[in-house]
Design an enzyme around this catalytic site. Structure first.
Site, PDB file in Angstrom:
ATOM      1  N   SER A  14       0.833  -1.218   0.000  1.00 16.92           N
ATOM      2  CA  SER A  14       0.000   0.000   0.000  1.00 16.92           C
ATOM      3  C   SER A  14       0.857   1.253   0.000  1.00 16.92           C
ATOM      4  O   SER A  14       0.491   2.269  -0.592  1.00 16.92           O
ATOM      5  CB  SER A  14      -0.963  -0.001   1.188  1.00 16.92           C
ATOM      6  OG  SER A  14      -0.282   0.186   2.404  1.00 16.92           O
ATOM      7  N   ASN A  15       2.041   1.191   0.617  1.00 14.15           N
ATOM      8  CA  ASN A  15       2.957   2.338   0.554  1.00 14.15           C
ATOM      9  C   ASN A  15       3.470   2.518  -0.875  1.00 14.15           C
ATOM     10  O   ASN A  15       3.573   3.630  -1.374  1.00 14.15           O
ATOM     11  CB  ASN A  15       4.130   2.134   1.513  1.00 14.15           C
ATOM     12  CG  ASN A  15       3.775   2.471   2.948  1.00 14.15           C
ATOM     13  OD1 ASN A  15       3.694   3.634   3.323  1.00 14.15           O
ATOM     14  ND2 ASN A  15       3.544   1.453   3.745  1.00 14.15           N
ATOM     15  N   ARG A  66      23.155 -15.740   2.523  1.00 15.20           N
ATOM     16  CA  ARG A  66      22.581 -14.413   2.755  1.00 15.20           C
ATOM     17  C   ARG A  66      23.437 -13.350   2.089  1.00 15.20           C
ATOM     18  O   ARG A  66      22.908 -12.403   1.503  1.00 15.20           O
ATOM     19  CB  ARG A  66      22.492 -14.135   4.265  1.00 15.20           C
ATOM     20  CG  ARG A  66      21.851 -12.792   4.631  1.00 15.20           C
ATOM     21  CD  ARG A  66      20.340 -12.849   4.551  1.00 15.20           C
ATOM     22  NE  ARG A  66      19.743 -11.583   4.972  1.00 15.20           N
ATOM     23  CZ  ARG A  66      18.726 -11.516   5.856  1.00 15.20           C
ATOM     24  NH1 ARG A  66      18.254 -12.614   6.410  1.00 15.20           N
ATOM     25  NH2 ARG A  66      18.212 -10.350   6.184  1.00 15.20           N
ATOM     26  N   ILE A  93      16.666  -7.484   6.649  1.00 15.30           N
ATOM     27  CA  ILE A  93      17.728  -6.558   7.023  1.00 15.30           C
ATOM     28  C   ILE A  93      18.735  -6.501   5.870  1.00 15.30           C
ATOM     29  O   ILE A  93      19.237  -7.531   5.418  1.00 15.30           O
ATOM     30  CB  ILE A  93      18.417  -7.008   8.315  1.00 15.30           C
ATOM     31  CG1 ILE A  93      17.422  -6.974   9.483  1.00 15.30           C
ATOM     32  CG2 ILE A  93      19.623  -6.129   8.613  1.00 15.30           C
ATOM     33  CD1 ILE A  93      16.843  -5.603   9.783  1.00 15.30           C
ATOM     34  N   HIS A 110       8.645   2.941   8.854  1.00 14.51           N
ATOM     35  CA  HIS A 110       8.338   1.986   9.928  1.00 14.51           C
ATOM     36  C   HIS A 110       7.130   2.474  10.720  1.00 14.51           C
ATOM     37  O   HIS A 110       7.054   3.661  11.063  1.00 14.51           O
ATOM     38  CB  HIS A 110       9.549   1.824  10.849  1.00 14.51           C
ATOM     39  CG  HIS A 110       9.294   0.932  12.017  1.00 14.51           C
ATOM     40  ND1 HIS A 110       9.074  -0.426  11.874  1.00 14.51           N
ATOM     41  CD2 HIS A 110       9.213   1.196  13.339  1.00 14.51           C
ATOM     42  CE1 HIS A 110       8.864  -0.951  13.064  1.00 14.51           C
ATOM     43  NE2 HIS A 110       8.935  -0.001  13.980  1.00 14.51           N
ATOM     44  N   ASP A 146      16.574  -0.349  12.360  1.00 12.16           N
ATOM     45  CA  ASP A 146      15.711   0.781  12.731  1.00 12.16           C
ATOM     46  C   ASP A 146      16.457   1.813  13.566  1.00 12.16           C
ATOM     47  O   ASP A 146      15.867   2.463  14.434  1.00 12.16           O
ATOM     48  CB  ASP A 146      14.474   0.281  13.495  1.00 12.16           C
ATOM     49  CG  ASP A 146      13.655  -0.674  12.666  1.00 12.16           C
ATOM     50  OD1 ASP A 146      12.797  -1.366  13.245  1.00 12.16           O
ATOM     51  OD2 ASP A 146      13.860  -0.735  11.450  1.00 12.16           O
TER      52      ASP A 146
HETATM   53  N1  LIG Z   1      20.266  -2.677   7.473  1.00 14.29           N
HETATM   54  C1  LIG Z   1      18.960  -2.434   7.641  1.00 14.29           C
HETATM   55  N2  LIG Z   1      18.050  -3.055   6.864  1.00 14.29           N
HETATM   56  C2  LIG Z   1      16.722  -2.792   7.027  1.00 14.29           C
HETATM   57  C3  LIG Z   1      16.287  -1.915   8.028  1.00 14.29           C
HETATM   58  C4  LIG Z   1      17.267  -1.252   8.836  1.00 14.29           C
HETATM   59  O1  LIG Z   1      16.940  -0.412   9.717  1.00 14.29           O
HETATM   60  N3  LIG Z   1      18.576  -1.550   8.606  1.00 14.29           N
HETATM   61  N4  LIG Z   1      14.904  -1.714   8.244  1.00 14.29           N
HETATM   62  C5  LIG Z   1      14.105  -2.797   7.708  1.00 14.29           C
HETATM   63  C6  LIG Z   1      12.636  -2.710   7.933  1.00 14.29           C
HETATM   64  N5  LIG Z   1      12.383  -3.218   9.284  1.00 14.29           N
HETATM   65  C7  LIG Z   1      11.762  -2.350  10.136  1.00 14.29           C
HETATM   66  O2  LIG Z   1      11.436  -1.192   9.773  1.00 14.29           O
HETATM   67  C8  LIG Z   1      12.710  -4.552   9.630  1.00 14.29           C
HETATM   68  C9  LIG Z   1      12.592  -5.554   8.676  1.00 14.29           C
HETATM   69  C10 LIG Z   1      12.909  -6.873   9.002  1.00 14.29           C
HETATM   70  C11 LIG Z   1      13.352  -7.209  10.266  1.00 14.29           C
HETATM   71  C12 LIG Z   1      13.718  -8.644  10.542  1.00 14.29           C
HETATM   72  O3  LIG Z   1      13.856  -9.059  11.682  1.00 14.29           O
HETATM   73  N6  LIG Z   1      13.918  -9.422   9.450  1.00 14.29           N
HETATM   74  C13 LIG Z   1      14.373 -10.835   9.519  1.00 14.29           C
HETATM   75  C14 LIG Z   1      13.428 -11.783   8.769  1.00 14.29           C
HETATM   76  C15 LIG Z   1      11.961 -11.476   9.056  1.00 14.29           C
HETATM   77  C16 LIG Z   1      11.055 -12.218   8.047  1.00 14.29           C
HETATM   78  O4  LIG Z   1      11.533 -12.523   6.917  1.00 14.29           O
HETATM   79  O5  LIG Z   1       9.880 -12.467   8.402  1.00 14.29           O
HETATM   80  C17 LIG Z   1      15.713 -10.942   8.789  1.00 14.29           C
HETATM   81  O6  LIG Z   1      16.098  -9.976   8.071  1.00 14.29           O
HETATM   82  O7  LIG Z   1      16.320 -12.028   8.913  1.00 14.29           O
HETATM   83  C18 LIG Z   1      13.461  -6.215  11.230  1.00 14.29           C
HETATM   84  C19 LIG Z   1      13.136  -4.878  10.921  1.00 14.29           C
HETATM   85  C20 LIG Z   1      14.421  -3.026   6.253  1.00 14.29           C
HETATM   86  N7  LIG Z   1      15.815  -3.409   6.208  1.00 14.29           N
HETATM   87  N1  LIG Z   2       9.702  -2.724  10.161  1.00 10.17           N
HETATM   88  C1  LIG Z   2       9.169  -3.279   8.982  1.00 10.17           C
HETATM   89  C2  LIG Z   2       7.676  -3.062   8.999  1.00 10.17           C
HETATM   90  O1  LIG Z   2       6.999  -3.507   9.909  1.00 10.17           O
HETATM   91  N2  LIG Z   2       7.173  -2.377   7.979  1.00 10.17           N
HETATM   92  C3  LIG Z   2       5.761  -2.065   7.896  1.00 10.17           C
HETATM   93  O2  LIG Z   2       5.121  -2.936   6.978  1.00 10.17           O
HETATM   94  C4  LIG Z   2       3.961  -2.253   6.481  1.00 10.17           C
HETATM   95  C5  LIG Z   2       3.944  -2.490   4.999  1.00 10.17           C
HETATM   96  O3  LIG Z   2       2.703  -2.125   4.489  1.00 10.17           O
HETATM   97  P1  LIG Z   2       2.441  -2.154   2.892  1.00 10.17           P
HETATM   98  O4  LIG Z   2       2.994  -3.472   2.391  1.00 10.17           O
HETATM   99  O5  LIG Z   2       0.950  -2.053   2.790  1.00 10.17           O
HETATM  100  O6  LIG Z   2       3.162  -0.985   2.298  1.00 10.17           O
HETATM  101  C6  LIG Z   2       4.122  -0.759   6.833  1.00 10.17           C
HETATM  102  O7  LIG Z   2       3.205  -0.362   7.823  1.00 10.17           O
HETATM  103  C7  LIG Z   2       5.538  -0.677   7.363  1.00 10.17           C
HETATM  104  O8  LIG Z   2       5.711   0.278   8.409  1.00 10.17           O
END
Ligand SMILES: Nc1nc2c(c(=O)[nH]1)N[C@@H](CN(C=O)c1ccc(C(=O)N[C@@H](CCC(=O)O)C(=O)O)cc1)CN2
Ligand SMILES: NCC(=O)N[C@@H]1O[C@H](COP(=O)([O-])[O-])[C@@H](O)[C@H]1O
Length: 204
Positions: A14-15, A66, A93, A110, A146
Site C-alpha cells: 500500500s505504501n 545471505r 535486514i 516503519h 531501525d
Molecule cells: N540494514 C537495515 N536493513 C533494514 C532496516 C534497517 O533499519 N537496517 N529496516 C528494515 C525494515 N524493518 C523495520 O522497519 C525490519 C525488517 C525486518 C526485520 C527482521 O527481523 N527481518 C528478519 C526476517 C523477518 C522475516 O523474513 O519475516 C531478517 O532480516 O532475517 C526487522 C526490521 C528493512 N531493512
Molecule cells: N519494520 C518493517 C515493517 O513492519 N514495515 C511495515 O510494513 C507495512 C507495509 O505495508 P504495505 O505493504 O501495505 O506498504 C508498513 O506499515 C511498514 O511500516
C-alpha cells in the site's frame, strides 16, 4: 530532474501504491523505476508489473547464502540507477553490499515512533505497552535495525477500544501520507544529515 525511486516490498504494497499514485502528477517530480520483493507472491509486484514497471523477486532461499542474496540485490538495484531506494514493508535486514552501494540513499518507513517499538510488530508492541500516542517514522537505513537518522515522524492517537488491526490501519494511513510527502520533498528539494540529525529542504 525526475527522481528515480527503487522500492523494496514484502507484501501488499500500500505504501508502494501511494508512491505510484503520487508519481502520476508530473509536479511530484519522481518516478518508480524498479520494484523488488524478497518473496514470491507479493501483490505489490503484480500491481507494479501491471503498471509497466520493472520488477524482480529476490528471495533469500533462492541463493546459496545471505551474503550472495545481498550482493544480488545490490547488483539489481544498481542496474536501475535509482536516486533513492525506498524500503516500504521490506522484511529483510539489508547487508553491507546494499548499504555500501547506496550510502545514505536508502530510507525505510516503519509503523512506530522510533526508537520505540522497532522490528516487525510495531503497532502490536505499542498497543501491548499501553502508549496513548503511536505513529510512523521515515528514517535513513544504516547497518543497525531501525537505528538510522530520522527524516520524518507522524503521530497517531491510540483509542481505548483499538485492536491491533484497527490501530495498524490508522497508522498506515498516516504513514503513507508521510512517505509520499517526505520522499517528494527529498527528491525535489534535497536533504542532509549531520550526525544523528537529518534536515529536509537542504543540500549536503
Ligand atoms: N540494514 C537495515 N536493513 C533494514 C532496516 C534497517 O533499519 N537496517 N529496516 C528494515 C525494515 N524493518 C523495520 O522497519 C525490519 C525488517 C525486518 C526485520 C527482521 O527481523 N527481518 C528478519 C526476517 C523477518 C522475516 O523474513 O519475516 C531478517 O532480516 O532475517 C526487522 C526490521 C528493512 N531493512
Ligand atoms: N519494520 C518493517 C515493517 O513492519 N514495515 C511495515 O510494513 C507495512 C507495509 O505495508 P504495505 O505493504 O501495505 O506498504 C508498513 O506499515 C511498514 O511500516
Amino acid at each position: 530532474m525526475t527522481g528515480r525511486l527503487a522500492v523494496l516490498i514484502s507484501g501488499g504494497g500500500s505504501n508502494l501504491r501511494a508512491l505510484l499514485d503520487a508519481c502520476e502528477d508530473p509536479e511530484y517530480g519522481c518516478e518508480v523505476v524498479l520494484v523488488i520483493a524478497d518473496r514470491h507472491g507479493c501483490a505489490g509486484i503484480d500491481h507494479a508489473a501491471e503498471a509497466g514497471i520493472d520488477t524482480a523477486v529476490l528471495a533469500v532461499t533462492d541463493f546459496p547464502s545471505r551474503e550472495e542474496w545481498d550482493q544480488a540485490l545490490a547488483s539489481r538495484l544498481t542496474e536501475s540507477s535509482p536516486d533513492l531506494v525506498v524500503s516500504a514493508g521490506f522484511l529483510k535486514i539489508l547487508g553491507s553490499a546494499v548499504l555500501s552501494a547506496f550510502p545514505g540513499l536508502i530510507v525505510n518507513t516503519h509503523n512506530s515512533l522510533l526508537p520505540s517499538f522497532p522490528g516487525i510488530h510495531g503497532p502490536r508492541d505499542a498497543l501491548d505497552y499501553g502508549v496513548k500516542i503511536a505513529g510512523a517514522t521515515l528514517f535513513v537505513v544504516d547497518e543497525g535495525m531501525d537505528t538510522g537518522q530520522i527524516l520524518a515522524q507522524c503521530a497517531v492517537e491510540v483509542l481505548e477500544d483499538d485492536t491491533e488491526e484497527v490501530l495498524l490501519e490508522r497508522i498506515k494511513a498516516a504513514e503513507r501520507a508521510q512517505l509520499v510527502r517526505t520522499v517528494g520533498s527529498m527528491m525535489r528539494d534535497g536533504w542532509r544529515v549531520e550526525g544523528r540529525r537529518a534536515f529536509l529542504n537542504a543540500r549536503p
